[in-house]
Motif scaffolding. Structure first.
Motif, PDB file in Angstrom:
ATOM      1  N   GLU A 153      -4.114   5.361   8.095  1.00 59.99           N
ATOM      2  CA  GLU A 153      -3.143   6.256   7.467  1.00 59.99           C
ATOM      3  C   GLU A 153      -3.064   7.468   8.384  1.00 59.99           C
ATOM      4  OE1 GLU A 153      -1.537   6.244   4.415  1.00 59.99           O
ATOM      5  OE2 GLU A 153      -2.465   4.533   3.386  1.00 59.99           O
ATOM      6  N   ASP A 156     -10.095   0.135   2.511  1.00 64.68           N
ATOM      7  CA  ASP A 156      -9.249  -0.762   3.304  1.00 64.68           C
ATOM      8  C   ASP A 156      -9.322  -0.355   4.774  1.00 64.68           C
ATOM      9  OD1 ASP A 156      -7.871   1.567   2.874  1.00 64.68           O
ATOM     10  OD2 ASP A 156      -6.060   0.635   2.072  1.00 64.68           O
ATOM     11  N   ASP A 211       0.833  -1.198   0.000  1.00 64.43           N
ATOM     12  CA  ASP A 211       0.000   0.000   0.000  1.00 64.43           C
ATOM     13  C   ASP A 211       0.875   1.258   0.000  1.00 64.43           C
ATOM     14  OD1 ASP A 211      -2.316   1.451  -0.128  1.00 64.43           O
ATOM     15  OD2 ASP A 211      -2.810   1.274   1.986  1.00 64.43           O
ATOM     16  N   TYR A 250      -4.744  -7.981   3.461  1.00 62.54           N
ATOM     17  CA  TYR A 250      -4.949  -6.571   3.079  1.00 62.54           C
ATOM     18  C   TYR A 250      -6.178  -6.413   2.189  1.00 62.54           C
ATOM     19  CZ  TYR A 250      -4.366  -2.112   0.739  1.00 62.54           C
ATOM     20  OH  TYR A 250      -4.598  -0.858   0.224  1.00 62.54           O
TER      21      TYR A 250
HETATM   22 CA   LIG Z   1      -4.876   2.497   2.861  1.00 64.47          CA
END
Ligand SMILES: [Ca+2]
Ligand SMILES: [Ca+2]
Ligand SMILES: [Ca+2]
Length: 811
Positions: free
Chosen positions: A446, A442, A411, A524
């Motif tokens: 972050e 997802d 990612d 993921y």
């Molecule tokens: Ca992400």
């Protein structure tokens, strides 16, 4: 007229290579690597040989591939050259797999109504890829399922759901995946799943029952095999494939592909308008997107009113005004601003009627409610989230986060050799499994996006103090319930939830992590309950994979999430900024957290500033560039929002000093009227760019709030119109919003496998495919570039919507 008609007929006969370097006949475009495989996430189902069939891109992925049904992280070929031969009507591309030192060429040539696709090899297929490398092409499932096909003389129907047969093969036979990652968990079998074909033969016609989708493919020198890519991945397509013969060179595979064209086909006009409707006083301009062959280039349009007695009357009629061509279509505008009577209306242009919409002074009242009441709480990490009878997800990541070892990542993150922390690779960093929001489709945190989220909510709170309370949040119980008020404003609870994770990062790691993300690719791409991404048990490498310790607390499955911890002083400074604002807002709501945030703000600011003076980092001069930016359109566009945000803290002289910049910004706003028919910034990247549109909308709104004599109220509807349906391709609202008559129905959310949406989501919008095609699928959610809502974008939308509501609210 006769001359024109014969030209049009001739053009409709054969596929010809046009000036934009694709093959075209009326109703059919065949693109040959106008878009190559070079996106950030490998196979994005957007590249290679593509067919835009009667206005819809239904075929892509035409290329030499190494799998029966390639997945997103299977290897993709690099295009090393592309030669267009106008004279002979052909396009040749050279493709290369560096991992296998394997080169091939594909030559596509127009042959009447068909194209010939030929594969040429100068050297035989490498031994390791013999039987694996093949010519593939992919068909969009949502446009083909339930339609019939014919292979040789056998009939079949494309399945709605993937239920064909598979085998397993040893992992050693599987071509390498992207960077050596694995998309699958083989449960210790050392074998991968390989789909078997649904059909095999030499002559195939797909969609024999649907002229707009019908395509015939034949090959005399190779066997065609039809597969269902959804057997391995929900975002897979139907794949037609011919394996390249081993040991051969020269022209090794030849296909003839003929997409059927409906004679004289003309795309139906797309009447863009706001699905939320209009207030009586606002400008009301529909933008009508027209096929260049549409004879109705300058007709008149009607606004029809649905009366409460069941009758329909024409409320307004006028000629449309030409805007001109923009990429592949022509655009005209229908201005019905003079209609102010509240009511239910629709627009009619020629035979095309829109669905109905409202003119009413309350149409904007609820535009943020679905986002704040539904989308945002569902994206709260480390909580159990429930709504009525439905549980959205259990409590995720109970085992916490490990220090990431040195690694590359799927990612787009990296962990360097030094951790910049006191933790050893794979060591548990305590206390990080609290607060925070899932990134997007997802489930990672972050950090940059989470900082944006808290900033966005703080801005919303400080300007509008929304007291809305529709969500129950208990940090103690780790429990969230939608539609259950708990006496606390939801926005403050969202700020608290975001800050809890960010402060924990600062306290436990010592600085901000770049991301808290998955350690393995095979979890993921998770689609389902977030609580089941990991097993909830601490990873213990002394146990065998899938083994659980006697006390039931540890397992040998390496599924724990990782914290990526390389220190970035800029991120620390951003966090320090948001901690200071959060401390201000949380005072009196959660004093303890406010104090912790302030303490980390002071420490991070001091340390990050010192670090930036050090040799490792160039000084960030952005903050010092104070007065320079007032000139130049680009600079003003970038910096005005920051300047507007500080107006409440500054004096009248500051506000006066800003006036020239706001006047410049007003020029910038109007520059878009010339750039495109919709009057907003339209992005052409592989992420459709709603963030830029929202930023634009927010700045326009604030510029109007503070300088109504410069930026008029009429401008604040530009972005609203675009978001709620006045845009190319279709006229559905990009926001799954309360009040829209026809919101988009599918989004790339974490429930995308159900072809569903989480209410309140905002789609990125229109994905531009080179050289001239805009697209937003509403029957296929899996292209993130057009359908994925993000936590930062959706909270940006909350600011946009809150400021718009504030401006238009009846005073
Ligand atoms: Ca992400
Ligand atoms: Ca609440
Ligand atoms: Ca685990």
């Amino acid at each position: 007229m006769l001359v024109l008609a014969s030209v049009v007929t001739g053009y409709a006969q054969d596929l010809t290579l046009n000036d934009l370097e694709y093959f075209e006949r009326q109703g059919v475009n065949v693109l040959v690597f106008s878009n190559s495989f070079n996106g950030g996430f490998n196979d994005e189902k957007n590249s290679g040989i593509e067919v835009i069939h009667h206005g819809v891109r239904t075929v892509q992925g035409g290329a030499i591939r190494l799998n029966n049904t390639p997945e997103q992280w299977d290897l993709v070929p690099k295009m090393t050259s592309r030669k267009v031969d106008k004279e002979n009507g052909s396009i040749e591309v050279a493709l290369r797999y560096d991992d296998y030192d394997f080169d091939s060429r594909i030559v596509v040539t127009a042959k009447g109504k068909a194209v010939e696709i030929a594969v040429w090899l100068d050297k035989p297929v490498p031994a390791k890829l013999a039987g694996e490398a093949g010519l593939n092409i992919e068909f969009l499932p949502s446009q083909y399922w339930l339609k019939t096909y014919q292979m040789d003389n056998r009939l079949g129907r494309f399945p709605r759901y993937a239920t064909s047969q598979t085998i397993t093969r040893p992992n050693s036979e599987k071509p390498r995946q992207f960077k050596g990652f694995k998309t699958y968990d083989d449960r210790g079998t050392n074998r991968f799943v390989d789909p078997l074909p649904l059909e095999t033969g030499h002559r195939m016609t797909v969609a024999t029952d649907a002229p707009e989708r019908m395509i015939s493919i034949s090959s005399d020198d190779a066997e065609l095999k039809l597969y269902d890519g959804r057997m391995l991945a929900q975002n897979g397509w139907f794949v037609l494939r011919s394996v390249l013969p081993a040991g051969k060179t020269g022209k090794v595979v030849t296909w003839t592909v003929e997409p059927y064209a409906i004679p004289g086909w003309i795309r139906e006009p797309n009447i863009g308008f706001s699905q939320i409707g209009y207030t009586p006083e606002q400008p009301k301009v529909a933008v009508i997107e027209l096929d260049k062959n549409d004879p109705m280039q300058n007709g008149s349009a009607s606004l029809m009113r649905l009366n409460p007695d069941g009758t329909t009357t024409e409320a307004y009629r006028s000629g449309v005004k030409a805007w001109g061509p923009y990429y592949k279509y022509n655009y005209v505008k229908f201005d019905f601003s003079s209609v102010r009577q509240p009511g239910v209306y629709y627009i009619q242009y020629g035979k095309t009627k829109t669905n109905d919409f409202l003119i009413d002074e309350h149409v904007y009242d609820k535009i943020t409610d679905a986002t704040t009441d539904v989308w945002v709480p569902i994206h709260m990490n480390h909580m159990y989230v429930t709504e009525g009878y439905r549980t959205w997800h259990g409590e995720p990541f109970k085992e916490g986060y490990l220090q990431a070892p040195e690694s590359d990542h799927f990612d787009l993150h990296r962990q360097g050799k030094n951790t910049d922390t006191k933790y050893k690779p794979y060591e548990l960093i305590p206390g990080l499994n609290v607060g925070g929001f899932f990134d997007a489709g997802d489930f990672d945190i972050e950090t940059g996006s989470n900082i944006n989220v808290v900033q966005n909510f703080i801005r919303t709170w400080e300007l509008f103090h929304p007291q809305r309370d529709e969500t129950f949040v208990s940090q103690e119980q780790r429990y969230v319930e939608l539609h259950r008020p708990d006496g606390k404003p939801d926005i403050l609870q969202f700020i608290e939830h975001g800050v809890l994770n960010l402060v924990a990062q600062a306290e436990q790691i010592g600085h901000m992590s770049s991301t808290l993300s998955n350690s393995v690719l095979d979890n993921y791409h998770h689609l389902g309950d977030a609580a089941s991404i990991t097993d909830g048990l601490h990873y213990d490498p002394s146990l065998k994979p899938y083994e659980v310790s006697a006390d039931g607390k540890r397992s040998g499955t390496p599924d724990d999430m990782w914290a990526f911890t390389n220190r970035n002083p800029r991120l620390d400074l951003q966090a320090a900024g948001v901690f200071t604002s959060a401390a201000r807002v949380l005072k009196g709501f959660n004093d303890e957290l406010a104090d912790r945030a302030q303490k980390q703000a002071d420490r991070l600011r001091q340390e990050a500033t010192a670090l930036q003076r050090g040799p490792r980092f160039r000084r960030d001069r952005q903050a010092e560039a104070d007065n320079d930016w007032l000139t130049g359109l680009g600079n003003v566009a970038r910096n005005l929002q920051t300047a507007l945000d500080s107006i409440p803290m500054k004096d009248e002289a500051y506000k006066q000093k800003l006036r020239p910049a706001v006047e410049k910004y007003n020029e910038y706003i109007h520059s878009f009227d010339k750039q495109n028919p919709y009057g907003v910034p339209i992005g052409l990247g592989n992420w459709a760019g709603v963030n830029a549109v929202l930023n634009f909308g927010i700045t326009v709104n604030y510029a109007h709030i503070y300088y109504p004599d410069i930026v008029s109220k009429d401008e604040v509807y530009r972005v609203a119109n675009w978001l709620y349906g006045c845009h190319p391709y279709h006229n559905y609202s990009f926001v799954a919003v309360v009040g829209a008559a026809r919101p988009k129905q599918v989004f790339y959310g974490n429930n995308r496998a159900d072809f569903s949406a989480i209410p309140g989501n905002v789609a990125p919008g229109l994905l531009f495919r080179k050289p001239d095609h805009f697209e937003n699928y509403d029957d296929w959610p899996f292209l993130w570039g057009q359908n994925e809502g993000t936590i930062a974008g959706n909270t940006q939308y909350v600011i946009f919507g809150s400021s718009l509501k504030n401006i238009v609210a009846p005073k």
